[in-house]
Design an enzyme around this catalytic site. Structure first.
Site, mmCIF file in Angstrom:
data_model
loop_
_atom_site.group_PDB
_atom_site.id
_atom_site.type_symbol
_atom_site.label_atom_id
_atom_site.label_comp_id
_atom_site.label_asym_id
_atom_site.label_seq_id
_atom_site.Cartn_x
_atom_site.Cartn_y
_atom_site.Cartn_z
ATOM 1 N N LYS A 266 0.867 -1.179 0.000
ATOM 2 C CA LYS A 266 0.000 0.000 0.000
ATOM 3 C C LYS A 266 0.896 1.219 0.000
ATOM 4 C CE LYS A 266 -4.441 0.767 0.089
ATOM 5 N NZ LYS A 266 -5.540 -0.152 -0.272
ATOM 6 N N ASP B 93 -6.957 4.074 -4.774
ATOM 7 C CA ASP B 93 -7.631 3.902 -3.485
ATOM 8 C C ASP B 93 -8.302 5.264 -3.247
ATOM 9 O OD1 ASP B 93 -7.637 1.805 -1.102
ATOM 10 O OD2 ASP B 93 -7.480 3.743 -0.146
HETATM 11 N N1 GLU Z 1 -7.233 -0.057 -3.100
HETATM 12 C C1 GLU Z 1 -7.944 -1.242 -3.442
HETATM 13 C C2 GLU Z 1 -7.950 -2.186 -2.260
HETATM 14 O O1 GLU Z 1 -7.984 -1.737 -1.138
HETATM 15 C C3 GLU Z 1 -7.481 -1.850 -4.741
HETATM 16 C C4 GLU Z 1 -6.031 -2.227 -4.807
HETATM 17 C C5 GLU Z 1 -5.576 -2.691 -6.190
HETATM 18 O O2 GLU Z 1 -6.384 -2.785 -7.091
HETATM 19 O O3 GLU Z 1 -4.376 -2.995 -6.295
HETATM 20 O O4 GLU Z 1 -7.967 -3.384 -2.377
#
Ligand code: GLU
Length: 445
Positions: free
Chosen positions: A124, A164
């Site tokens: 993240k 996100d």
């Molecule tokens: N931010 C999204 C999550 O919390 C998607 C992450 C992504 O697609 O890599 O899963």
């Protein structure tokens, strides 16, 4: 495993990270029993190795605003665990972003990605940059400055970021454009890209659609039909949008959305053009939902409140972590809620989750319910690697299959003797077992 010892040593090493500790504690409580049945895990110090990210990049992001003033934000990428595939997870641009938030999100992402069955590790990243009130040009300059630092640490087989909160199609475009310029390659090292340059059909809808597929499985397992059920949704961004579309398509009635200013209650249902209007509100960049009640007379705006006070059958947090607390949970229970499912990451506080589980409410955690977003990102990576584009039907069918599978895995590990399905336990154990056995197989690295 001594959960208290692990938590207190984590707290001593990394003080001031309450969200991260909250996420770790939930997982450890769920897996304690099964972990203790595997002495080889303890011997390999699986937990001690899992609760520390592989590495964290922290960097400054200097950029120039439209007035010519220099601004400095903080940028991060937490590469949490790559036991089952390249690091994968979104970037969050929001004033609340700090290391605690990103560590909790990266930790959650590791198990969530394991649940999808696709080969993706957990990561993240993001920044305390607030998109609210910024011009397009400012957002572009910020994204370019952010990427100037991050590009060296990512790649199609090392780390693949995505969106996100605060990072949607526009931001991904600017980030990816700069990445390509610096890396001089076109391998799709980002998901959530636009359809014209390697994006996947259904990716924008996927988190919300997947969430509703999961909720539908939960209800079906109890013999309940989703048709005609009332739904409270929080948030009004991309996730809330996808959830409202699919809930409506499945025959349920969405009666709330919310923003930082309060929530909208529309007993006639938020469907059709009202869902399109939600996108307009989002695109206005104001971060408020109040204008909805002026546009649609059937609706009422409740300033400074949360939608969980309304009597509904299904409650779906779709905004941010800890947006539903114990008091909200009690209100929902008093109003006889049928099902609560987190589409946001860790949408409920630990106390709220405990109450739902104690009262045997049909409840499922974000890492299972919202995994459709990152799963479809995984499908985007596959399409990029194959240099093809699947149809919307193909992607949607795969997404549905993945969500069914996550539901089945959650039941496998979460079904209790009295028939109650503890989805928190089920999802945590299923995700953990996969990551742990992948770590065991690859030695101490
Ligand atoms: N931010 C999204 C999550 O919390 C998607 C992450 C992504 O697609 O890599 O899963």
């Amino acid at each position: 495993m001594k959960i208290d010892n692990i938590l207190s040593s984590l707290e001593a090493k990394h003080p001031g990270e309450p969200e991260f500790l909250q996420a770790v504690k939930e997982v450890l409580m769920s897996i304690e029993e099964i972990y203790n049945r595997h002495p080889e895990f303890e011997k390999a110090r699986i937990i001690e190795r899992l609760v520390e990210p592989d590495r964290i990049f922290t960097f400054k992001v200097p950029w120039v605003d439209d007035k010519g003033d220099v601004q400095v934000n903080l940028g991060y990428r937490v590469q949490f665990n790559n036991a089952i595939g390249p690091y994968k997870g979104g970037l969050r641009f929001h004033a609340s972003v700090n290391l605690s938030t990103l560590k909790f999100l990266g930790f959650e992402q590791t198990f969530k990605n394991a649940l999808t069955t696709l080969p993706m590790g957990g990561a993240k990243g993001g920044s305390d940059f607030n998109v609210k009130g910024k011009s397009n040009a400012e957002i572009m300059r910020f994204c370019q400055a952010f990427m100037l630092e991050l590009w060296r640490n990512i790649g199609p087989d090392t780390d693949v970021p995505a969106g996100d909160i605060g990072v949607g199609g526009r931001e991904i475009g600017y980030l990816y454009g700069m990445y390509k310029k610096l890396a001089r390659e076109n391998t799709g090292t980002f998901t959530g890209k636009g359809l014209d340059y390697g994006g996947s059909l259904i990716r924008p809808e996927a988190t919300g659609f997947g969430g509703l597929y999961f909720v539908n499985e939960m209800l079906k397992a109890k013999g309940i039909d989703i048709k005609g059920k009332t739904v409270a949704i929080s948030g009004f961004g991309n996730v809330a949008w996808g959830a409202a579309l699919k809930a409506t398509e499945l025959g349920a009635k969405v009666v709330t959305i919310s923003g930082p200013d309060g929530y909208i209650y529309d007993p006639d249902g938020i469907s059709g053009e009202k869902i399109d209007y939600m996108l307009e509100l989002r695109n206005s960049g104001e971060d408020i939902v109040a204008p909805y009640a002026e546009e649609f007379k059937s609706a009422t705006f409740f300033a400074g409140k949360r939608p969980w006070e309304q009597k509904v059958d299904i409650a779906l947090p779709c905004a941010i972590q800890n947006e539903l607390n114990e008091h909200d949970a009690q209100q929902l229970i008093n109003n006889n809620v049928t099902c609560v499912a987190e589409i946001s990451n860790m949408g409920c506080t630990a106390e709220a989750v405990d109450l739902f589980v104690e009262k045997k409410v049909l409840f499922a955690p974000g890492k299972a319910v919202n995994a459709g977003g990152v799963a479809t990102s995984g499908l985007e990576m596959t399409q990029n690697a194959m240099h093809i584009q699947w149809t919307a039907e193909e992607v949607d069918a795969k997404l549905q299959q993945i969500m069914k599978n996550i539901h089945a895995q959650s039941i496998k590990y979460g079904a209790e003797k009295d028939g109650y399905i503890n989805y928190v336990k089920g999802a945590n154990i299923a995700g953990f077992m996969k990551v742990a056995s992948a770590m065991m197989a690859q030695g101490i690295v």
